[in-house]
Design an enzyme around this catalytic site. Structure first.
Site, PDB file in Angstrom:
ATOM      1  CG  HIS A  20      -0.367  -0.124   2.527  1.00 47.52           C
ATOM      2  ND1 HIS A  20       0.512   0.816   3.004  1.00 47.52           N
ATOM      3  CD2 HIS A  20      -0.480  -1.057   3.501  1.00 47.52           C
ATOM      4  CE1 HIS A  20       0.906   0.486   4.218  1.00 47.52           C
ATOM      5  NE2 HIS A  20       0.322  -0.666   4.541  1.00 47.52           N
ATOM      6  CG  HIS A  23       4.038  -1.622   2.371  1.00 46.12           C
ATOM      7  ND1 HIS A  23       2.787  -2.139   2.115  1.00 46.12           N
ATOM      8  CD2 HIS A  23       4.321  -1.962   3.649  1.00 46.12           C
ATOM      9  CE1 HIS A  23       2.337  -2.767   3.174  1.00 46.12           C
ATOM     10  NE2 HIS A  23       3.250  -2.673   4.135  1.00 46.12           N
ATOM     11  CB  CYS A 131       4.380  -4.001  17.732  1.00 48.06           C
ATOM     12  SG  CYS A 131       3.393  -2.524  17.775  1.00 48.06           S
ATOM     13  CB  CYS A 145      -0.402  -1.455  21.259  1.00 47.01           C
ATOM     14  SG  CYS A 145       0.581  -1.002  19.814  1.00 47.01           S
ATOM     15  CG  HIS A 148      -1.028  -2.402  16.106  1.00 48.37           C
ATOM     16  ND1 HIS A 148       0.319  -2.334  16.391  1.00 48.37           N
ATOM     17  CD2 HIS A 148      -1.126  -2.708  14.797  1.00 48.37           C
ATOM     18  CE1 HIS A 148       1.013  -2.615  15.294  1.00 48.37           C
ATOM     19  NE2 HIS A 148       0.159  -2.833  14.316  1.00 48.37           N
ATOM     20  CE  LYS A 294      -2.283   2.596  11.877  1.00 48.85           C
ATOM     21  NZ  LYS A 294      -0.943   2.583  12.275  1.00 48.85           N
ATOM     22  CE  LYS A 297      -5.754  -6.152   4.316  1.00 49.90           C
ATOM     23  NZ  LYS A 297      -5.513  -7.550   4.649  1.00 49.90           N
TER      24      LYS A 297
HETATM   25  N1  MSP Z   1       8.480  -6.442   8.923  1.00 47.80           N
HETATM   26  C1  MSP Z   1       8.652  -5.251   9.663  1.00 47.80           C
HETATM   27  C2  MSP Z   1       9.947  -4.559   9.300  1.00 47.80           C
HETATM   28  C3  MSP Z   1      11.186  -5.381   9.479  1.00 47.80           C
HETATM   29  S1  MSP Z   1      12.596  -4.508   8.950  1.00 47.80           S
HETATM   30  C4  MSP Z   1      13.884  -5.427   9.431  1.00 47.80           C
HETATM   31  C5  MSP Z   1       7.499  -4.311   9.389  1.00 47.80           C
HETATM   32  N2  MSP Z   1       6.810  -4.512   8.260  1.00 47.80           N
HETATM   33  S2  MSP Z   1       5.568  -3.652   7.754  1.00 47.80           S
HETATM   34  O1  MSP Z   1       5.030  -4.375   6.617  1.00 47.80           O
HETATM   35  O2  MSP Z   1       4.671  -3.380   8.816  1.00 47.80           O
HETATM   36  O3  MSP Z   1       6.171  -2.347   7.186  1.00 47.80           O
HETATM   37  C6  MSP Z   1       6.414  -1.244   8.016  1.00 47.80           C
HETATM   38  C7  MSP Z   1       6.971  -0.147   7.145  1.00 47.80           C
HETATM   39  O4  MSP Z   1       6.070   0.143   6.058  1.00 47.80           O
HETATM   40  C8  MSP Z   1       7.124   1.181   7.851  1.00 47.80           C
HETATM   41  O5  MSP Z   1       8.306   1.289   8.566  1.00 47.80           O
HETATM   42  C9  MSP Z   1       7.089   2.115   6.694  1.00 47.80           C
HETATM   43  O6  MSP Z   1       8.297   2.031   6.000  1.00 47.80           O
HETATM   44  C10 MSP Z   1       5.987   1.523   5.851  1.00 47.80           C
HETATM   45  N3  MSP Z   1       4.649   1.958   6.280  1.00 47.80           N
HETATM   46  C11 MSP Z   1       3.597   1.146   6.588  1.00 47.80           C
HETATM   47  N4  MSP Z   1       2.518   1.927   6.857  1.00 47.80           N
HETATM   48  C12 MSP Z   1       2.852   3.221   6.759  1.00 47.80           C
HETATM   49  C13 MSP Z   1       2.142   4.447   6.741  1.00 47.80           C
HETATM   50  N5  MSP Z   1       0.862   4.529   6.984  1.00 47.80           N
HETATM   51  N6  MSP Z   1       2.822   5.562   6.409  1.00 47.80           N
HETATM   52  C14 MSP Z   1       4.136   5.531   6.029  1.00 47.80           C
HETATM   53  N7  MSP Z   1       4.810   4.403   6.017  1.00 47.80           N
HETATM   54  C15 MSP Z   1       4.307   3.272   6.642  1.00 47.80           C
HETATM   55  O7  MSP Z   1       7.285  -3.416  10.161  1.00 47.80           O
END
Ligand code: MSP
Length: 509
Positions: A20, A23, A131, A145, A148, A294, A297
């Protein structure tokens, strides 16, 4: 001494969800930085990938009636193909289920265990599954948390612990002595505050009786490795697997603020214990909200990159998110905001300039570029682009993409005003002014050439199309220092314009 290589990483994304905006933003930042530095002659590499072990994946798989590996395979492929289809090409895509990664994690665990930094003990704590970590009471907000907004689960079990606290003092001193290690500064201060309280040790195992989807501990087969101990090491195992182990000491991590603690307290202490070089930089960005809320889904407001690319083109989406978010701060995504910016900056500011100039060049000279004869206004135009280049370089090096883009668009505004002021379309009516018209258009073609070069890291597809219309080879993108006036040799012809960005009436939704 040659410049050091640059190794950028994104977090490895959990393989339980589709890609999304969140990412995509981090991945676009890494991709843009790599393109930017390569264009400036640097050896730059970036890695992304998927995080496939742990409770989160096991639960999602169970809910879908799938084995965890089958879910992970499906979603990992989805991440990889999404980036590829959108023109993002990481140097390596790492998966935590790669056998090479798994054996690397086991090797590090054995080493850390052998030196006495892992011990066995009882644990009772508050665990947030979202988390994938334990929380200390004081970190919760109203018992929930903070991320979340759910009450963590109380878990009591016997586990292996990593002596994180042993390295607390060293991490604190490191952050104090290296002010640029964690940027922007606000995040460094957050970590410093955490380090002024006891950080405790880290539970780094999960009993297989509770969770068996993970890497087995090399010294006790009743346990698997805690997902963060596994995931963080992918940053190192990835460059080994890619055949670039030399890159590790140059790593610059890009992450969202949600995983700051893991990337400072967990990761730095792990690296210290494993006696690996520490990272060079940790760059932390804020969160994307969707219409002020935020993204989630359940709220149905998740923004998907493929959908945006299909509606507006991926370049427009990249431009909008890099222009909208001040790196480090939260930002709000709205589709109407994207459309407004697409029309104003891309269709009008850039697209319109290109099509006007190329159309006049075609109409008055059948594309053949005419000699320059610089006057004061022409020199001022050149200055505007030289300033844009300087400012862009300065801001992108500091990850202030929005400011860098603003600087380029100031030059484009200057160029649009130059067209109005010098009025080649009016002069063209007077045969005696033909040399001046040709010279003005030549100045503008150089302005478009420089624009293509400057925007290329953010708008790669647009830059290629613009260069093609200018009749220039793609290698021009790497010739940033080419002197103004040396690009279009005698006899050079430009092509008829094709719209770079059609205007969009309103959000498609
Ligand atoms: N798997 C762990 C990371 C391990 S790194 C060794 C994780 N994954 S995650 O799928 O939840 O991805 C988190 C990352 O996705 C955030 O740090 C950021 O880079 C990005 N984002 C996910 N949601 C986000 C927003 N709403 N806004 C901006 N970026 C965020 O955590």
């Amino acid at each position: 001494m040659p410049d050091e290589p640059l190794y950028f990483t994104t977090p490895i994304y959990y393989a339980n969800d589709e890609p999304h905006l969140g990412h995509t933003y981090t991945t676009v930042v890494a991709d843009t930085l790599v393109r930017f530095w390569r264009q400036r002659g640097r050896d730059a590499f970036f890695v992304t990938g998927t995080d496939e072990h742990g409770d989160k994946i096991a639960r999602a798989a169970a809910a879908g009636g799938l084995p965890p590996k089958a879910l992970a395979d499906r979603l990992s492929t989805l991440f990889e193909s999404t980036w590829r289809d959108l023109g993002i090409e990481p140097g390596w895509f790492v998966r935590t289920t790669d056998p090479a990664h798994e054996s690397f994690v086991r090797r590090i665990l054995s080493e850390v265990h052998a030196k006495g930094d892992i011990y066995f003990g009882h644990y009772r704590g508050l665990y947030c599954y979202g988390c994938e970590r334990f929380y200390q009471e004081r970190e919760l907000v109203d018992g929930l948390c903070p991320d979340h907004k759910v009450a963590p689960t109380e878990i009591a079990e016997e586990n292996y612990f990593f002596r994180m606290e042993k390295y607390q003092e060293r991490v604190l001193r490191l952050l104090e002595s290296e002010p640029d290690l964690v940027t922007p500064e606000g995040y460094r201060n957050e970590v410093l505050a955490l380090l002024r309280e006891p950080i405790g040790d880290l539970s780094i195992s999960r009993p297989k009786s509770r969770l068996d989807w993970g890497i087995e501990l090399p010294f006790d087969d009743r346990y698997v490795t805690y997902v963060w101990f596994d995931a963080l090491l992918s940053y190192v195992s990835a460059v080994d697997a890619a055949g670039r182990p030399d890159l590790w000491p140059h790593v610059r991590h890009v992450i969202g603020k949600d995983i700051l603690k893991q990337h400072t307290i967990f990761w730095l202490t792990m690296l210290m214990s494993a006696e690996l070089p520490l990272y060079r930089r940790l760059h932390v960005h804020g969160h994307w909200l969707s219409d002020g809320q935020k993204m989630s889904k359940s709220l149905g407001n998740v923004v998907h990159p493929r959908v945006m690319a299909a509606r507006y083109g991926f370049d427009a989406f990249r431009y909008h998110i890099l222009r909208e978010m001040a790196f480090g701060q939260d930002a709000d995504f709205t589709e109407s905001g994207l459309v407004t910016r697409l029309n104003a900056d891309l269709a009008n500011g850039l697209g319109n300039l290109a099509s006007r100039v190329l159309a006049m060049q075609q109409r008055y000279f059948e594309g053949a570029v005419q000699p320059l004869a610089p006057e004061a206004a022409d020199l001022a135009l050149r200055d505007a682009f030289a300033i844009a280049r300087r400012e862009l370089d300065e801001h992108v090096a500091a990850l202030a993409f929005h400011r860098g883009l603003e600087a380029v668009w100031r030059a484009l505004d200057h160029a649009n005003k130059y067209v109005t002021d010098t009025a080649p379309f009016r002069l063209a009516k007077d045969a005696g002014q033909r040399p001046r018209v040709g010279a003005i258009l030549h100045e503008l073609l150089e302005a478009l050439r420089v624009t293509a070069q400057l925007v290329a890291p953010v708008l790669p597809e647009t830059a290629r199309r613009l260069l093609a219309q200018l009749g220039l080879p793609e290698t021009t993108l790497g010739e940033l220092d080419r002197p103004w006036g040396s690009t279009f040799v005698s006899g050079h012809r430009t092509l008829p314009p094709e719209a770079l960005f059609p205007r969009v009436e309103a959000p498609a939704s």
